[in-house]
Design a protein around this motif. Structure first.
Motif, PDB file in Angstrom:
ATOM      1  N   THR A   1     -87.203  24.887  33.007  1.00  5.94           N
ATOM      2  CA  THR A   1     -87.257  26.331  33.226  1.00  5.94           C
ATOM      3  C   THR A   1     -88.400  26.628  34.183  1.00  5.94           C
ATOM      4  O   THR A   1     -89.539  26.209  33.944  1.00  5.94           O
ATOM      5  CB  THR A   1     -87.505  27.067  31.895  1.00  5.94           C
ATOM      6  OG1 THR A   1     -86.473  26.722  30.973  1.00  5.94           O
ATOM      7  CG2 THR A   1     -87.528  28.573  32.096  1.00  5.94           C
ATOM      8  N   ARG A   2     -88.097  27.327  35.262  1.00  6.64           N
ATOM      9  CA  ARG A   2     -89.162  27.697  36.196  1.00  6.64           C
ATOM     10  C   ARG A   2     -90.076  28.722  35.538  1.00  6.64           C
ATOM     11  O   ARG A   2     -89.622  29.677  34.906  1.00  6.64           O
ATOM     12  CB  ARG A   2     -88.576  28.266  37.486  1.00  6.64           C
ATOM     13  CG  ARG A   2     -89.684  28.562  38.475  1.00  6.64           C
ATOM     14  CD  ARG A   2     -89.187  28.929  39.830  1.00  6.64           C
ATOM     15  NE  ARG A   2     -90.332  29.317  40.644  1.00  6.64           N
ATOM     16  CZ  ARG A   2     -90.271  30.180  41.629  1.00  6.64           C
ATOM     17  NH1 ARG A   2     -89.118  30.703  41.978  1.00  6.64           N
ATOM     18  NH2 ARG A   2     -91.355  30.489  42.299  1.00  6.64           N
ATOM     19  N   VAL A   3     -91.376  28.493  35.688  1.00  5.73           N
ATOM     20  CA  VAL A   3     -92.382  29.370  35.104  1.00  5.73           C
ATOM     21  C   VAL A   3     -93.030  30.164  36.232  1.00  5.73           C
ATOM     22  O   VAL A   3     -93.514  29.577  37.207  1.00  5.73           O
ATOM     23  CB  VAL A   3     -93.441  28.541  34.350  1.00  5.73           C
ATOM     24  CG1 VAL A   3     -94.538  29.428  33.799  1.00  5.73           C
ATOM     25  CG2 VAL A   3     -92.782  27.725  33.243  1.00  5.73           C
ATOM     26  N   THR A   4     -93.038  31.491  36.105  1.00  2.00           N
ATOM     27  CA  THR A   4     -93.621  32.344  37.143  1.00  2.00           C
ATOM     28  C   THR A   4     -94.706  33.269  36.599  1.00  2.00           C
ATOM     29  O   THR A   4     -95.292  34.031  37.369  1.00  2.00           O
ATOM     30  CB  THR A   4     -92.534  33.181  37.838  1.00  2.00           C
ATOM     31  OG1 THR A   4     -91.853  33.972  36.854  1.00  2.00           O
ATOM     32  CG2 THR A   4     -91.536  32.289  38.573  1.00  2.00           C
ATOM     33  N   ASP A   5     -94.963  33.237  35.308  1.00  2.00           N
ATOM     34  CA  ASP A   5     -96.017  34.072  34.723  1.00  2.00           C
ATOM     35  C   ASP A   5     -97.359  33.609  35.289  1.00  2.00           C
ATOM     36  O   ASP A   5     -97.754  32.458  35.098  1.00  2.00           O
ATOM     37  CB  ASP A   5     -95.990  33.923  33.203  1.00  2.00           C
ATOM     38  CG  ASP A   5     -97.058  34.743  32.514  1.00  2.00           C
ATOM     39  OD1 ASP A   5     -98.248  34.653  32.900  1.00  2.00           O
ATOM     40  OD2 ASP A   5     -96.712  35.462  31.568  1.00  2.00           O
TER      41      ASP A   5
ATOM     42  N   TYR B   1     -92.387  24.032  36.593  1.00  2.00           N
ATOM     43  CA  TYR B   1     -91.306  23.982  35.614  1.00  2.00           C
ATOM     44  C   TYR B   1     -91.813  23.454  34.289  1.00  2.00           C
ATOM     45  O   TYR B   1     -92.676  22.576  34.246  1.00  2.00           O
ATOM     46  CB  TYR B   1     -90.172  23.061  36.098  1.00  2.00           C
ATOM     47  CG  TYR B   1     -89.459  23.588  37.296  1.00  2.00           C
ATOM     48  CD1 TYR B   1     -88.329  24.392  37.157  1.00  2.00           C
ATOM     49  CD2 TYR B   1     -89.917  23.309  38.579  1.00  2.00           C
ATOM     50  CE1 TYR B   1     -87.674  24.896  38.275  1.00  2.00           C
ATOM     51  CE2 TYR B   1     -89.265  23.809  39.693  1.00  2.00           C
ATOM     52  CZ  TYR B   1     -88.149  24.597  39.536  1.00  2.00           C
ATOM     53  OH  TYR B   1     -87.506  25.088  40.632  1.00  2.00           O
ATOM     54  N   ARG B   2     -91.233  23.972  33.211  1.00  2.00           N
ATOM     55  CA  ARG B   2     -91.525  23.524  31.853  1.00  2.00           C
ATOM     56  C   ARG B   2     -90.252  22.932  31.276  1.00  2.00           C
ATOM     57  O   ARG B   2     -89.177  23.532  31.396  1.00  2.00           O
ATOM     58  CB  ARG B   2     -91.977  24.715  30.998  1.00  2.00           C
ATOM     59  CG  ARG B   2     -92.319  24.353  29.567  1.00  2.00           C
ATOM     60  CD  ARG B   2     -92.798  25.620  28.827  1.00  2.00           C
ATOM     61  NE  ARG B   2     -93.423  25.280  27.569  1.00  2.00           N
ATOM     62  CZ  ARG B   2     -92.773  25.164  26.423  1.00  2.00           C
ATOM     63  NH1 ARG B   2     -91.470  25.355  26.373  1.00  2.00           N
ATOM     64  NH2 ARG B   2     -93.438  24.863  25.319  1.00  2.00           N
TER      65      ARG B   2
ATOM     66  N   VAL C   1     -99.789  31.733  32.948  1.00  2.00           N
ATOM     67  CA  VAL C   1     -99.325  30.399  32.559  1.00  2.00           C
ATOM     68  C   VAL C   1     -99.440  29.435  33.741  1.00  2.00           C
ATOM     69  O   VAL C   1     -99.908  28.295  33.584  1.00  2.00           O
ATOM     70  CB  VAL C   1     -97.879  30.453  32.018  1.00  2.00           C
ATOM     71  CG1 VAL C   1     -97.358  29.063  31.696  1.00  2.00           C
ATOM     72  CG2 VAL C   1     -97.805  31.354  30.782  1.00  2.00           C
ATOM     73  N   VAL C   2     -99.040  29.866  34.926  1.00  5.56           N
ATOM     74  CA  VAL C   2     -99.157  29.023  36.123  1.00  5.56           C
ATOM     75  C   VAL C   2    -100.616  28.633  36.338  1.00  5.56           C
ATOM     76  O   VAL C   2    -100.929  27.464  36.614  1.00  5.56           O
ATOM     77  CB  VAL C   2     -98.565  29.733  37.360  1.00  5.56           C
ATOM     78  CG1 VAL C   2     -98.908  28.977  38.642  1.00  5.56           C
ATOM     79  CG2 VAL C   2     -97.048  29.885  37.217  1.00  5.56           C
TER      80      VAL C   2
ATOM     81  N   TRP D   1     -94.491  19.445  31.859  1.00  3.21           N
ATOM     82  CA  TRP D   1     -94.568  20.380  32.976  1.00  3.21           C
ATOM     83  C   TRP D   1     -94.583  19.567  34.262  1.00  3.21           C
ATOM     84  O   TRP D   1     -95.257  18.540  34.340  1.00  3.21           O
ATOM     85  CB  TRP D   1     -95.850  21.199  32.899  1.00  3.21           C
ATOM     86  CG  TRP D   1     -95.983  22.009  31.648  1.00  3.21           C
ATOM     87  CD1 TRP D   1     -96.263  21.533  30.387  1.00  3.21           C
ATOM     88  CD2 TRP D   1     -95.853  23.414  31.514  1.00  3.21           C
ATOM     89  NE1 TRP D   1     -96.305  22.564  29.503  1.00  3.21           N
ATOM     90  CE2 TRP D   1     -96.066  23.739  30.165  1.00  3.21           C
ATOM     91  CE3 TRP D   1     -95.585  24.436  32.420  1.00  3.21           C
ATOM     92  CZ2 TRP D   1     -96.011  25.042  29.691  1.00  3.21           C
ATOM     93  CZ3 TRP D   1     -95.540  25.739  31.945  1.00  3.21           C
ATOM     94  CH2 TRP D   1     -95.740  26.031  30.596  1.00  3.21           C
TER      95      TRP D   1
ATOM     96  N   THR E   1     -97.439  32.914  41.280  1.00  3.02           N
ATOM     97  CA  THR E   1     -96.202  32.412  40.683  1.00  3.02           C
ATOM     98  C   THR E   1     -95.878  30.971  41.071  1.00  3.02           C
ATOM     99  O   THR E   1     -94.895  30.414  40.609  1.00  3.02           O
ATOM    100  CB  THR E   1     -95.012  33.311  41.053  1.00  3.02           C
ATOM    101  OG1 THR E   1     -94.843  33.278  42.469  1.00  3.02           O
ATOM    102  CG2 THR E   1     -95.235  34.742  40.582  1.00  3.02           C
TER     103      THR E   1
END
Length: 174
Positions: free
Chosen positions: A103-107, A151-152, A110-111, A66, A132
């Motif tokens: 992959t951009r993470v916006t949850d 990002y992941r 998770v963020v 990440w 986000t």
């Protein structure tokens, strides 16, 4: 998972991925007197196809790397256009290169969880007001103003070079 022993011709055994993954999970760093350093390097693809390599404060969580960056940074623009990238890091007794897609993470959940991992490791990151992105009182000047995108990188393959006897050079495809 496919394992390809790149050191077979030299009589080297294949690397055991479970040992490498356990060291990544533990945040293993090279020995204090090791020749390899604890910098994590991210390589993205520039618009002209050339590589862009930069040091990042990446973390290994849940079997993936990440990282965070501003949308306007070169790495941010690169992964928005072409998500293919790689991460290189030295761990105890080995050098590891992971290839995958960013992959951009916006949850927000998770963020928040990943921000806590950074905060627990000494960088006081926290989710921004939208949940986000992340913010912190400081970051590398080249990141631009917060918030920063998270990002992941899900591993597609890994190459591991053992730095201790008997040695080993193995590629893993996931």
């Amino acid at each position: 998972m496919q394992t390809i022993n790149l050191g077979k011709a030299e009589g080297l055994p294949p690397v055991d991925w479970t040992v490498v993954a356990a060291k990544l999970d533990a945040g293993s760093a090279p020995a204090a007197d090791a020749a390899n350093a604890r910098t994590t390097w991210l390589c993205t693809i520039n618009h002209d196809g050339s590589p862009h390599v930069t040091a990042v404060g990446a973390v290994w969580v849940d079997g993936a790397f990440w990282f965070q960056t501003g949308a306007g940074t070169r790495k941010g623009r690169n992964v928005a256009r072409d998500p293919r990238c790689s991460v290189a890091v030295s761990i105890r007794d080995a050098d590891v290169v992971i290839e995958g897609d960013a992959t951009r993470v916006t949850d927000p959940a998770v963020v928040a969880r990943i921000a806590k991992v950074w905060a627990d490791s000494g960088w006081p990151a926290q989710p921004d007001e939208t949940g986000t992105g992340i913010t912190a009182p400081f970051n590398a000047p080249s990141q631009g103003a917060p918030p920063w995108n998270v990002y992941r990188i899900e591993p597609r393959s890994a190459t591991v070079v053992l730095a201790t006897e008997p040695g080993g050079l193995t590629r893993f495809r996931f």
